[in-house]
Motif scaffolding. Structure first.
Motif, PDB file in Angstrom:
ATOM      1  N   ASP A  48     -65.241  10.365 -30.260  1.00  0.00           N
ATOM      2  CA  ASP A  48     -64.379  11.037 -31.236  1.00  0.00           C
ATOM      3  C   ASP A  48     -64.890  10.811 -32.662  1.00  0.00           C
ATOM      4  O   ASP A  48     -64.981  11.751 -33.451  1.00  0.00           O
ATOM      5  CB  ASP A  48     -62.931  10.561 -31.095  1.00  0.00           C
ATOM      6  N   ALA A  52     -66.899  13.718 -34.983  1.00  0.00           N
ATOM      7  CA  ALA A  52     -66.374  14.076 -36.312  1.00  0.00           C
ATOM      8  C   ALA A  52     -67.442  13.888 -37.382  1.00  0.00           C
ATOM      9  O   ALA A  52     -67.609  14.729 -38.272  1.00  0.00           O
ATOM     10  CB  ALA A  52     -65.138  13.239 -36.622  1.00  0.00           C
ATOM     11  N   GLN A  55     -70.079  16.681 -37.236  1.00  0.00           N
ATOM     12  CA  GLN A  55     -69.661  17.951 -37.850  1.00  0.00           C
ATOM     13  C   GLN A  55     -69.912  17.925 -39.351  1.00  0.00           C
ATOM     14  O   GLN A  55     -70.373  18.906 -39.939  1.00  0.00           O
ATOM     15  CB  GLN A  55     -68.185  18.227 -37.548  1.00  0.00           C
ATOM     16  N   SER A  77     -64.817  11.237 -42.209  1.00  0.00           N
ATOM     17  CA  SER A  77     -64.429  11.992 -41.008  1.00  0.00           C
ATOM     18  C   SER A  77     -64.382  11.070 -39.788  1.00  0.00           C
ATOM     19  O   SER A  77     -63.456  11.156 -38.976  1.00  0.00           O
ATOM     20  CB  SER A  77     -65.416  13.135 -40.752  1.00  0.00           C
ATOM     21  N   ALA A  81     -61.104  10.169 -37.610  1.00  0.00           N
ATOM     22  CA  ALA A  81     -61.101  10.436 -36.164  1.00  0.00           C
ATOM     23  C   ALA A  81     -60.796   9.163 -35.385  1.00  0.00           C
ATOM     24  O   ALA A  81     -60.069   9.212 -34.383  1.00  0.00           O
ATOM     25  CB  ALA A  81     -62.444  11.014 -35.737  1.00  0.00           C
TER      26      ALA A  81
END
Length: 125
Positions: A48, A52, A55, A77, A81
């Motif tokens: 997770d 993130a 991205q 991020s 996450a």
């Protein structure tokens, strides 16, 4: 899992070392973790945080990308996450063997992955 991630991430970096290739490396590492580990984003795992961050790291593919700014966004991020895993039901990993009622903290692997990325950022600064 870290070994799978790093081995796959190293492949794109054998011949190139530009910023877009670092985004490619992150994607390759995540793909290997998903293929061999069986987890996906949303399963309450370290993936997770890494997903993130990846991205955000896609911005490295833009001409003139500022490495430290993009990496700082990726760390934020990943941390967000990791915190979000607190409210997820575990779909993979060790936490999937534990009752959801007992999972009150963020996933330790997700927190650790975010901490590693933050250490990289701090080291580069």
């Amino acid at each position: 899992l870290y070994g799978l991630f790093l081995t796959a991430a190293a492949r794109p970096l054998h011949n190139r070392n530009d910023l877009p290739t670092w985004a490619d490396a992150m994607d390759a590492g995540i793909e290997a973790m998903q293929r061999y580990g069986g987890a996906a984003p949303g399963d309450r795992t370290m993936l997770d945080s890494l997903w993130a961050a990846a991205q955000a790291l896609h911005a490295l593919r833009s001409p003139g990308a500022d490495l430290l700014q993009v990496l700082a966004t990726a760390v934020q991020s990943a941390e967000a996450a990791a915190e979000a895993t607190r409210h997820m039901e575990a779909g993979a990993g060790r936490a999937s063997y534990i009752s959801s009622a007992q999972l009150l903290q963020p996933d330790p692997g997700a927190v650790a992955a975010a901490a590693v990325l933050k250490a990289v950022l701090e080291g580069l600064r």
